[in-house]
Write an enzyme that holds these catalytic residues in place. Structure first.
Site, PDB file in Angstrom:
ATOM      1  N   HIS A 158      -0.155 -50.129 -48.163  1.00 53.42           N
ATOM      2  CA  HIS A 158      -0.924 -49.116 -47.892  1.00 53.42           C
ATOM      3  C   HIS A 158      -2.305 -49.261 -47.543  1.00 53.42           C
ATOM      4  O   HIS A 158      -3.348 -48.470 -47.682  1.00 53.42           O
ATOM      5  CB  HIS A 158      -0.984 -48.095 -49.068  1.00 53.42           C
ATOM      6  CG  HIS A 158       0.463 -47.494 -49.307  1.00 53.42           C
ATOM      7  ND1 HIS A 158       0.851 -47.113 -50.603  1.00 53.42           N
ATOM      8  CD2 HIS A 158       1.296 -47.414 -48.581  1.00 53.42           C
ATOM      9  CE1 HIS A 158       2.194 -46.616 -50.470  1.00 53.42           C
ATOM     10  NE2 HIS A 158       2.504 -46.814 -49.241  1.00 53.42           N
TER      11      HIS A 158
ATOM     12  N   GLN B 127       1.317 -51.132 -53.302  1.00 50.35           N
ATOM     13  CA  GLN B 127       1.205 -49.867 -52.584  1.00 50.35           C
ATOM     14  C   GLN B 127      -0.326 -49.594 -53.401  1.00 50.35           C
ATOM     15  O   GLN B 127      -0.850 -48.535 -52.708  1.00 50.35           O
ATOM     16  CB  GLN B 127       1.895 -48.895 -53.458  1.00 50.35           C
ATOM     17  CG  GLN B 127       3.602 -49.048 -53.027  1.00 50.35           C
ATOM     18  CD  GLN B 127       4.433 -48.297 -53.864  1.00 50.35           C
ATOM     19  OE1 GLN B 127       4.914 -48.408 -55.095  1.00 50.35           O
ATOM     20  NE2 GLN B 127       4.684 -46.984 -53.313  1.00 50.35           N
TER      21      GLN B 127
ATOM     22  N   PHE C  85      -1.608 -41.645 -59.421  1.00 42.62           N
ATOM     23  CA  PHE C  85      -1.247 -40.383 -58.835  1.00 42.62           C
ATOM     24  C   PHE C  85      -0.480 -39.406 -59.518  1.00 42.62           C
ATOM     25  O   PHE C  85      -0.793 -38.412 -59.657  1.00 42.62           O
ATOM     26  CB  PHE C  85      -0.815 -40.573 -57.554  1.00 42.62           C
ATOM     27  CG  PHE C  85      -1.859 -41.246 -56.486  1.00 42.62           C
ATOM     28  CD1 PHE C  85      -2.620 -40.230 -55.653  1.00 42.62           C
ATOM     29  CD2 PHE C  85      -1.989 -42.592 -56.424  1.00 42.62           C
ATOM     30  CE1 PHE C  85      -3.555 -40.646 -55.077  1.00 42.62           C
ATOM     31  CE2 PHE C  85      -3.004 -42.899 -55.478  1.00 42.62           C
ATOM     32  CZ  PHE C  85      -3.735 -42.328 -54.832  1.00 42.62           C
ATOM     33  N   ARG C  86       0.763 -39.890 -60.165  1.00 44.29           N
ATOM     34  CA  ARG C  86       1.761 -39.101 -60.702  1.00 44.29           C
ATOM     35  C   ARG C  86       1.842 -38.936 -61.912  1.00 44.29           C
ATOM     36  O   ARG C  86       2.812 -38.205 -62.611  1.00 44.29           O
ATOM     37  CB  ARG C  86       3.064 -39.290 -60.119  1.00 44.29           C
ATOM     38  CG  ARG C  86       2.966 -38.894 -58.525  1.00 44.29           C
ATOM     39  CD  ARG C  86       4.106 -38.942 -57.510  1.00 44.29           C
ATOM     40  NE  ARG C  86       3.996 -38.429 -56.255  1.00 44.29           N
ATOM     41  CZ  ARG C  86       3.761 -38.943 -55.409  1.00 44.29           C
ATOM     42  NH1 ARG C  86       2.946 -40.197 -55.659  1.00 44.29           N
ATOM     43  NH2 ARG C  86       3.545 -38.406 -54.118  1.00 44.29           N
TER      44      ARG C  86
ATOM     45  N   CYS D 269     -14.190 -47.746 -36.922  1.00 47.04           N
ATOM     46  CA  CYS D 269     -14.487 -46.294 -36.317  1.00 47.04           C
ATOM     47  C   CYS D 269     -13.439 -45.789 -35.667  1.00 47.04           C
ATOM     48  O   CYS D 269     -12.699 -46.569 -34.961  1.00 47.04           O
ATOM     49  CB  CYS D 269     -15.634 -46.614 -35.061  1.00 47.04           C
ATOM     50  SG  CYS D 269     -16.015 -45.021 -34.033  1.00 47.04           S
TER      51      CYS D 269
HETATM   52 ZN   LIG Z   1     -17.517 -45.880 -32.576  1.00 50.53          ZN
END
Ligand SMILES: [Zn+2]
Length: 262
Positions: free
Chosen positions: A131, A113, A44-45, A139
């Site tokens: 994470h 992570q 990311f960084r 759902c």
């Molecule tokens: Zn559902």
């Protein structure tokens, strides 16, 4: 004690690290995105990190839960690319090294992570994905769940995968910014009980993961190619900082230990 471990001038860091591993009986690893960059997953960084790429939209929004609920298509565009990348990657030397340390009984657990499953691919068993991960999707309205295989079909056949029961948005079990991390208590326990904590490939910026080293009572060895935020580190624990390529460093360490793998 402060700094005594840190200021050894130009000595062989790999040798010191190997000696600490030999002395330790309860090793724990905290790994971040830098652990996987050699496998081909952008961090990311770092210099080629996702946050530096031109996406036309603020990249922090990829894992922003409010933005996801508003427009999940942006996340899914990125996620499909990520899942394609995962199909073609393999664990690095360092991933295999830590899997071998667990196999021989020295390492008790990995707190990661990362959501790339590379530790598991390398054979590691006790992995806390704080994470979350890609193994499960659910759902957001009715909580129906899908396993990895089932969710892959939906992700690649719909722009935004929807629940067949209620029409709700399907979300992979990844922790977004603004959501609670997972396995925090188990991770804290691992860090408190270990006698040697490795922090590998983490810039120690994202909390609460960055706060975990504070709980360490043994020594800490930080291995990261880039900069590491030191502001959360405990001041009373001997800490060794290694700024080197992660795989090259652990190859050098294993030269002194001789774990047999690959
Ligand atoms: Zn559902």
């Amino acid at each position: 004690m402060e700094g005594c471990f840190e200021k050894i001038p130009n000595c062989n860091l790999a040798q010191i690290c190997a000696d600490e591993i030999k002395k330790a009986n309860n090793i724990v690893l905290l790994s971040g995105a830098g652990m996987s960059t050699n496998a081909g997953i952008p961090d990311f960084r770092g210099p080629n990190g996702i946050y530096r790429r031109q996406l036309g939209v603020n990249p922090e929004r990829i894992f922003d839960i409010d933005y996801f609920l508003e427009d999940p298509s942006f996340f899914y565009k990125f996620h499909r690319e990520f899942l394609q990348t995962l199909k073609n990657i393999k664990p690095t030397y360092a991933h295999k090294f830590f899997a071998a340390l667990e196999k021989n009984g020295k390492l008790k657990g990995i707190i990661t992570q990362n959501i790339d499953s590379l530790h598991q691919m390398a054979g590691s068993k006790n992995v806390m994905e704080i994470h979350g991960g890609i193994w499960k999707s659910f759902c957001i309205d009715c909580n129906k769940t899908w396993d990895y295989e089932e969710s892959m079909k939906l992700v690649f056949s719909q722009e935004v995968p929807r629940c067949d029961r209620c029409g709700g948005i399907i979300k992979p079990d990844i922790v977004f910014f603004g959501e609670m991390v997972k396995h925090l208590e188990e991770s804290q326990k691992l860090v408190k009980e270990c006698d040697l904590l490795f922090v590998v490939g983490s810039s120690l910026v994202v909390t609460p993961a960055a706060l975990l080293p504070r709980l360490a009572r043994g020594k800490i060895i930080i291995v990261n190619k880039g900069e590491t935020n030191k502001s959360y580190l405990p001041s009373n624990i001997p800490t060794l900082h290694v700024e080197q390529d992660i795989d090259e460093f652990f190859k050098a360490v294993n030269y002194h230990i001789g774990l047999d793998f690959e």
